[in-house]
Design a protein around this motif. Structure first.
Motif, mmCIF file in Angstrom:
data_model
loop_
_atom_site.group_PDB
_atom_site.id
_atom_site.type_symbol
_atom_site.label_atom_id
_atom_site.label_comp_id
_atom_site.label_asym_id
_atom_site.label_seq_id
_atom_site.Cartn_x
_atom_site.Cartn_y
_atom_site.Cartn_z
ATOM 1 N N PRO A 1 0.619 -1.324 -0.047
ATOM 2 C CA PRO A 1 0.028 -0.043 0.107
ATOM 3 C C PRO A 1 0.777 1.044 -0.104
ATOM 4 N N ALA A 2 0.309 2.258 -0.760
ATOM 5 C CA ALA A 2 1.313 3.461 -1.043
ATOM 6 C C ALA A 2 1.832 3.984 0.384
ATOM 7 N N GLN A 3 0.975 4.021 1.457
ATOM 8 C CA GLN A 3 1.463 4.859 2.542
ATOM 9 C C GLN A 3 2.400 3.924 3.386
ATOM 10 N N GLU A 4 2.192 2.648 3.394
ATOM 11 C CA GLU A 4 3.180 1.636 3.865
ATOM 12 C C GLU A 4 4.663 1.608 3.267
ATOM 13 N N ALA A 5 4.727 1.989 2.003
ATOM 14 C CA ALA A 5 5.939 1.897 1.167
ATOM 15 C C ALA A 5 6.719 3.336 1.676
ATOM 16 N N LEU A 6 5.872 4.424 1.669
ATOM 17 C CA LEU A 6 6.589 5.747 2.154
ATOM 18 C C LEU A 6 7.116 5.396 3.531
ATOM 19 N N ILE A 7 6.278 5.013 4.560
ATOM 20 C CA ILE A 7 6.565 5.069 5.740
ATOM 21 C C ILE A 7 7.887 3.819 5.794
ATOM 22 N N ARG A 8 7.909 2.734 5.033
ATOM 23 C CA ARG A 8 8.939 1.988 4.995
ATOM 24 C C ARG A 8 10.426 2.794 4.710
ATOM 25 N N ARG A 9 10.190 3.585 3.541
ATOM 26 C CA ARG A 9 11.243 4.034 3.256
ATOM 27 C C ARG A 9 11.974 5.037 4.193
ATOM 28 N N ILE A 10 11.173 5.580 4.864
ATOM 29 C CA ILE A 10 11.737 6.377 6.253
ATOM 30 C C ILE A 10 12.407 5.728 7.074
ATOM 31 N N LEU A 11 11.775 4.369 7.597
ATOM 32 C CA LEU A 11 12.196 3.694 8.541
ATOM 33 C C LEU A 11 13.680 2.820 7.999
ATOM 34 N N LYS A 12 13.752 2.871 6.905
ATOM 35 C CA LYS A 12 14.912 2.512 6.150
ATOM 36 C C LYS A 12 15.845 3.372 6.309
ATOM 37 N N GLY A 13 16.000 4.672 6.420
ATOM 38 C CA GLY A 13 16.864 5.717 6.478
ATOM 39 C C GLY A 13 16.848 6.598 5.293
ATOM 40 N N ASP A 14 15.896 6.289 4.143
ATOM 41 C CA ASP A 14 16.174 7.015 2.789
ATOM 42 C C ASP A 14 15.241 8.362 3.002
ATOM 43 N N GLY A 15 14.395 8.556 4.144
ATOM 44 C CA GLY A 15 13.517 9.610 4.082
ATOM 45 C C GLY A 15 12.544 9.891 3.012
ATOM 46 N N LEU A 16 11.635 10.804 3.088
ATOM 47 C CA LEU A 16 10.688 10.936 1.876
ATOM 48 C C LEU A 16 11.265 11.587 0.630
ATOM 49 N N PRO A 17 10.684 10.945 -0.691
ATOM 50 C CA PRO A 17 11.235 11.548 -1.792
ATOM 51 C C PRO A 17 10.889 13.124 -1.693
ATOM 52 N N ARG A 18 11.678 13.951 -2.270
ATOM 53 C CA ARG A 18 11.448 15.127 -2.780
ATOM 54 C C ARG A 18 11.177 15.506 -4.147
ATOM 55 N N ILE A 19 10.069 15.525 -4.427
ATOM 56 C CA ILE A 19 9.517 15.551 -6.103
ATOM 57 C C ILE A 19 9.222 16.937 -6.463
ATOM 58 N N ASN A 20 8.173 17.540 -5.956
ATOM 59 C CA ASN A 20 7.855 18.855 -6.047
ATOM 60 C C ASN A 20 6.928 19.358 -4.760
ATOM 61 N N PRO A 21 6.747 20.598 -4.355
ATOM 62 C CA PRO A 21 6.005 20.812 -3.393
ATOM 63 C C PRO A 21 4.620 20.107 -2.850
#
Length: 236
Positions: A78-98
């Protein structure tokens, strides 16, 4: 333009918090947004872990929904889980545009999927419907080649057959938000047992940040479910 859920999905009890924001300046550089993103990332690291994530109530609801559709949520998160996992793995949220960054913040904070669609790329259509895909129907996901869908998948599509979203995890390349996006359709994807207040909280935060940081204006918003559609008019 009308947005609604097809009657064939009534057994799934789906819902969407839908908003339209116009006049956005998506080329601003906002230190305040950077701080908001950093704070959300810090909160995730302090309160969650990879091991505990699958037991989170909201994450589990969306995972169970995937299993019901015949989709393995350990392979297609699920999209939100993928984002949260990214943070927990140390990558942080992607910065795309505001605007995309704001959507990601709300998705992580409220643990619900958020979809953003450039209304000018959608163009003038009669309606947008959440429905079942047809076997072999083509979809162009963000950053990936075209893929064939199956009837166990659910899509958000225009009346002329363009697919904007595979519900509730992947948006389309065709209507992606870029630096020139000024008018946006926001969809917060709900499923059975996810409280409407959670969906609206995520939507309201996106709308508020669009207004305060990107100079946008909320045109309309509302809840869409099997008994309720949303109609609005916009000059494109």
């Amino acid at each position: 333009m009308r947005i609604f859920i097809h009657s064939s999905l009534s057994d799934l009890e789906l819902s969407m918090a839908v908003g339209v924001v116009v006049g956005i300046n998506n080329r601003v550089n906002s230190p305040e947004l950077s701080k908001i993103i950093s704070d959300v990332e810090d909160d995730v690291r302090k309160t969650m872990s990879i091991e505990s994530l699958k037991n989170d109530e909201l994450i589990r609801l969306y995972r169970n929904f995937y299993w019901r559709l015949g989709i393995d949520p350990t392979k297609q998160r699920p999209a939100q889980e993928a984002l949260i996992r990214r943070i927990l793995k140390g990558d942080g949220l992607p910065r795309i545009n505001p605007l995309v960054d704001i959507g990601n913040v709300a998705s992580v904070k409220y643990k619900v999927p958020v979809g953003l669609y450039d209304l000018r790329k959608i163009g003038q259509v009669d309606y947008i419907v959440l429905r079942r895909a047809a076997d072999g129907e083509l979809f162009t996901p963000l950053g990936s080649p075209k893929m064939e869908l199956t009837r166990n998948q659910i899509v958000l599509a225009t009346n002329d057959g363009r697919i904007l979203h595979v519900y509730p995890y992947r948006d389309s390349e065709l209507t992606k938000v870029d630096e020139f996006t000024s008018d946006v359709l926001i969809i917060v994807a709900g499923i059975r047992n996810v409280n409407d207040n959670v969906l609206f909280s995520a939507l309201s935060e996106i709308e508020a940040l669009c207004e305060t940081l990107l100079n946008g204006k909320v045109l309309t918003h509302g809840l869409v479910n099997n008994n309720r559609s949303l109609d609005f008019s916009i000059k494109i």
